[in-house]
Write a protein that holds these residues in place. Sequence first.
Motif, PDB file in Angstrom:
ATOM      1  N   LYS A  10       0.848  -1.197   0.000  1.00  0.00           N
ATOM      2  CA  LYS A  10       0.000   0.000   0.000  1.00  0.00           C
ATOM      3  C   LYS A  10       0.881   1.243   0.000  1.00  0.00           C
ATOM      4  CE  LYS A  10      -2.735  -0.913   3.422  1.00  0.00           C
ATOM      5  NZ  LYS A  10      -3.637  -0.915   4.550  1.00  0.00           N
ATOM      6  N   ASP A  11       1.989   1.117   0.712  1.00  0.00           N
ATOM      7  CA  ASP A  11       2.865   2.254   0.933  1.00  0.00           C
ATOM      8  C   ASP A  11       3.686   2.622  -0.297  1.00  0.00           C
ATOM      9  OD1 ASP A  11       3.393   3.983   2.970  1.00  0.00           O
ATOM     10  OD2 ASP A  11       5.262   3.011   3.548  1.00  0.00           O
ATOM     11  N   ALA A  59      15.580   3.508   7.972  1.00  0.00           N
ATOM     12  CA  ALA A  59      14.902   4.800   7.775  1.00  0.00           C
ATOM     13  C   ALA A  59      13.395   4.642   7.931  1.00  0.00           C
ATOM     14  CB  ALA A  59      15.232   5.356   6.389  1.00  0.00           C
ATOM     15  N   GLU A  60      12.860   3.530   7.455  1.00  0.00           N
ATOM     16  CA  GLU A  60      11.413   3.285   7.564  1.00  0.00           C
ATOM     17  C   GLU A  60      11.018   3.133   9.036  1.00  0.00           C
ATOM     18  OE1 GLU A  60       7.595   2.845   5.794  1.00  0.00           O
ATOM     19  OE2 GLU A  60       9.503   3.577   5.018  1.00  0.00           O
ATOM     20  N   ILE A  61      11.856   2.426   9.805  1.00  0.00           N
ATOM     21  CA  ILE A  61      11.585   2.259  11.241  1.00  0.00           C
ATOM     22  C   ILE A  61      11.613   3.634  11.919  1.00  0.00           C
ATOM     23  CG2 ILE A  61      12.591   1.387  13.406  1.00  0.00           C
ATOM     24  CD1 ILE A  61      13.548  -1.083  11.731  1.00  0.00           C
ATOM     25  N   LYS A  62      12.627   4.433  11.570  1.00  0.00           N
ATOM     26  CA  LYS A  62      12.807   5.748  12.193  1.00  0.00           C
ATOM     27  C   LYS A  62      11.653   6.696  11.852  1.00  0.00           C
ATOM     28  CE  LYS A  62      16.739   8.827  12.973  1.00  0.00           C
ATOM     29  NZ  LYS A  62      18.024   9.258  12.462  1.00  0.00           N
ATOM     30  N   GLY A  68       6.905   0.900   9.356  1.00  0.00           N
ATOM     31  CA  GLY A  68       8.162   0.905  10.103  1.00  0.00           C
ATOM     32  C   GLY A  68       8.027   0.226  11.450  1.00  0.00           C
ATOM     33  N   THR A  69       6.890   0.450  12.112  1.00  0.00           N
ATOM     34  CA  THR A  69       6.646  -0.183  13.418  1.00  0.00           C
ATOM     35  C   THR A  69       6.584  -1.696  13.262  1.00  0.00           C
ATOM     36  OG1 THR A  69       5.414   1.766  14.084  1.00  0.00           O
ATOM     37  CG2 THR A  69       5.100  -0.201  15.421  1.00  0.00           C
ATOM     38  N   MET A  70       5.912  -2.150  12.196  1.00  0.00           N
ATOM     39  CA  MET A  70       5.809  -3.600  11.962  1.00  0.00           C
ATOM     40  C   MET A  70       7.181  -4.215  11.669  1.00  0.00           C
ATOM     41  SD  MET A  70       2.234  -4.400  10.064  1.00  0.00           S
ATOM     42  CE  MET A  70       2.064  -2.960   9.057  1.00  0.00           C
ATOM     43  N   ILE A  71       7.988  -3.491  10.899  1.00  0.00           N
ATOM     44  CA  ILE A  71       9.343  -3.980  10.595  1.00  0.00           C
ATOM     45  C   ILE A  71      10.146  -4.092  11.892  1.00  0.00           C
ATOM     46  CG2 ILE A  71      11.535  -3.411   9.453  1.00  0.00           C
ATOM     47  CD1 ILE A  71       9.816  -1.991   7.258  1.00  0.00           C
ATOM     48  N   GLN A  72      10.056  -3.050  12.724  1.00  0.00           N
ATOM     49  CA  GLN A  72      10.796  -3.027  13.997  1.00  0.00           C
ATOM     50  C   GLN A  72      10.376  -4.194  14.887  1.00  0.00           C
ATOM     51  OE1 GLN A  72      10.183   0.474  16.452  1.00  0.00           O
ATOM     52  NE2 GLN A  72      12.312   0.395  17.128  1.00  0.00           N
ATOM     53  N   LYS A  76      12.725  -7.177  16.289  1.00  0.00           N
ATOM     54  CA  LYS A  76      12.806  -7.420  17.734  1.00  0.00           C
ATOM     55  C   LYS A  76      12.514  -8.869  18.071  1.00  0.00           C
ATOM     56  CE  LYS A  76      11.712  -3.036  19.977  1.00  0.00           C
ATOM     57  NZ  LYS A  76      10.525  -2.207  20.253  1.00  0.00           N
ATOM     58  N   GLU A  77      11.543  -9.443  17.347  1.00  0.00           N
ATOM     59  CA  GLU A  77      11.153 -10.834  17.609  1.00  0.00           C
ATOM     60  C   GLU A  77      12.100 -11.836  16.941  1.00  0.00           C
ATOM     61  OE1 GLU A  77       7.086 -11.111  16.319  1.00  0.00           O
ATOM     62  OE2 GLU A  77       6.512  -9.409  17.589  1.00  0.00           O
ATOM     63  N   GLY A  78      13.132 -11.300  16.284  1.00  0.00           N
ATOM     64  CA  GLY A  78      14.115 -12.176  15.641  1.00  0.00           C
ATOM     65  C   GLY A  78      13.623 -12.782  14.339  1.00  0.00           C
ATOM     66  N   LYS A  79      12.546 -12.198  13.784  1.00  0.00           N
ATOM     67  CA  LYS A  79      12.018 -12.715  12.514  1.00  0.00           C
ATOM     68  C   LYS A  79      12.728 -12.020  11.358  1.00  0.00           C
ATOM     69  CE  LYS A  79       7.427 -13.617  14.381  1.00  0.00           C
ATOM     70  NZ  LYS A  79       6.055 -13.095  14.458  1.00  0.00           N
ATOM     71  N   ILE A  80      12.755 -12.704  10.222  1.00  0.00           N
ATOM     72  CA  ILE A  80      13.358 -12.102   9.033  1.00  0.00           C
ATOM     73  C   ILE A  80      12.285 -11.263   8.343  1.00  0.00           C
ATOM     74  CG2 ILE A  80      14.259 -12.646   6.734  1.00  0.00           C
ATOM     75  CD1 ILE A  80      15.551 -15.152   8.051  1.00  0.00           C
ATOM     76  N   VAL A  81      12.636 -10.049   7.990  1.00  0.00           N
ATOM     77  CA  VAL A  81      11.682  -9.184   7.277  1.00  0.00           C
ATOM     78  C   VAL A  81      11.427  -9.806   5.900  1.00  0.00           C
ATOM     79  CG1 VAL A  81      11.333  -6.869   6.332  1.00  0.00           C
ATOM     80  CG2 VAL A  81      12.547  -7.150   8.502  1.00  0.00           C
ATOM     81  N   PRO A  82      10.155 -10.000   5.525  1.00  0.00           N
ATOM     82  CA  PRO A  82       9.862 -10.645   4.234  1.00  0.00           C
ATOM     83  C   PRO A  82      10.484  -9.885   3.061  1.00  0.00           C
ATOM     84  CG  PRO A  82       7.862 -10.401   5.546  1.00  0.00           C
ATOM     85  CD  PRO A  82       8.937  -9.652   6.260  1.00  0.00           C
ATOM     86  N   SER A  83      10.896 -10.644   2.035  1.00  0.00           N
ATOM     87  CA  SER A  83      11.524 -10.040   0.852  1.00  0.00           C
ATOM     88  C   SER A  83      10.686  -8.914   0.280  1.00  0.00           C
ATOM     89  CB  SER A  83      11.692 -11.098  -0.252  1.00  0.00           C
ATOM     90  OG  SER A  83      12.599 -12.071   0.141  1.00  0.00           O
ATOM     91  N   GLU A  84       9.364  -9.153   0.210  1.00  0.00           N
ATOM     92  CA  GLU A  84       8.488  -8.168  -0.438  1.00  0.00           C
ATOM     93  C   GLU A  84       8.573  -6.803   0.236  1.00  0.00           C
ATOM     94  OE1 GLU A  84       7.637 -11.172   0.449  1.00  0.00           O
ATOM     95  OE2 GLU A  84       6.312 -12.145  -1.010  1.00  0.00           O
ATOM     96  N   VAL A  85       8.749  -6.792   1.552  1.00  0.00           N
ATOM     97  CA  VAL A  85       8.804  -5.523   2.294  1.00  0.00           C
ATOM     98  C   VAL A  85      10.039  -4.732   1.861  1.00  0.00           C
ATOM     99  CG1 VAL A  85       9.065  -4.486   4.581  1.00  0.00           C
ATOM    100  CG2 VAL A  85       7.507  -6.414   4.261  1.00  0.00           C
TER     101      VAL A  85
END
Length: 209
Positions: A10-11, A59-62, A68-72, A76-85
């Motif tokens: 969406k972003d 930068a997105e987290i900041k 950005g909040t979801m990425i952070q 934090k949970e030690g998950k890998i950010v999905p490629s699509e993001v």
Amino acid sequence: MGTVVDAAIKDANGSLPSHKKVTVVFVLGGPGSGKGTQCANIVEHFGYTHLSAGDLLRAEIKSGSENGTMIQNMIKEGKIVPSEVTIRLLQRAIQESGNDKFLIDGFPRNEENRAAFESVTGIVPEFVLFFDCSEEEMERRLLSRNQGREDDNIDTIRKRFKVFLESSLPVIDYYDSKGKVRKIDATKPIEEVFETVKALFTPLSDKVI
């Protein structure tokens, strides 16, 4: 995972506009191989825009956006950010730039990143610039540069190197099979390395599209 990807999509305003013909060079190399220094030189001499996947995520987290909040939270949970993001962030940076030639640094990190990037953006890299450097030399550089990075201790360096080998070498092998890898001996002094790099980029800068 769906919500993170949906938010990122969406972003980032969908796919690249068809009229924008872009040249992309992937820049890969282990930690301490000198990628950052050489990318800065390429930007200065050849007018490329340097995009770092890690910088875009930070930068997105900041920015404090929902995305950005979801990425952070994932990190934090030690998950890998999905490629699509990551790809949507790269795509948005390409779209918003007035430039048409890009160095994408430290991405794709693995084969899944690579396949997703080509599938989502429709972009195939012009070539892959691979800074080949021995583990011993990278260790020496990272330990001596002492830039206050807490991850620059010997155990972490070795872990990072191992992750690079396991994840990124299949990407390099894939592009090598397509004749797209330009391997640079990154153990040489910075000036010598850049002379080799310059020879690769000069024909591109002369090319009229």
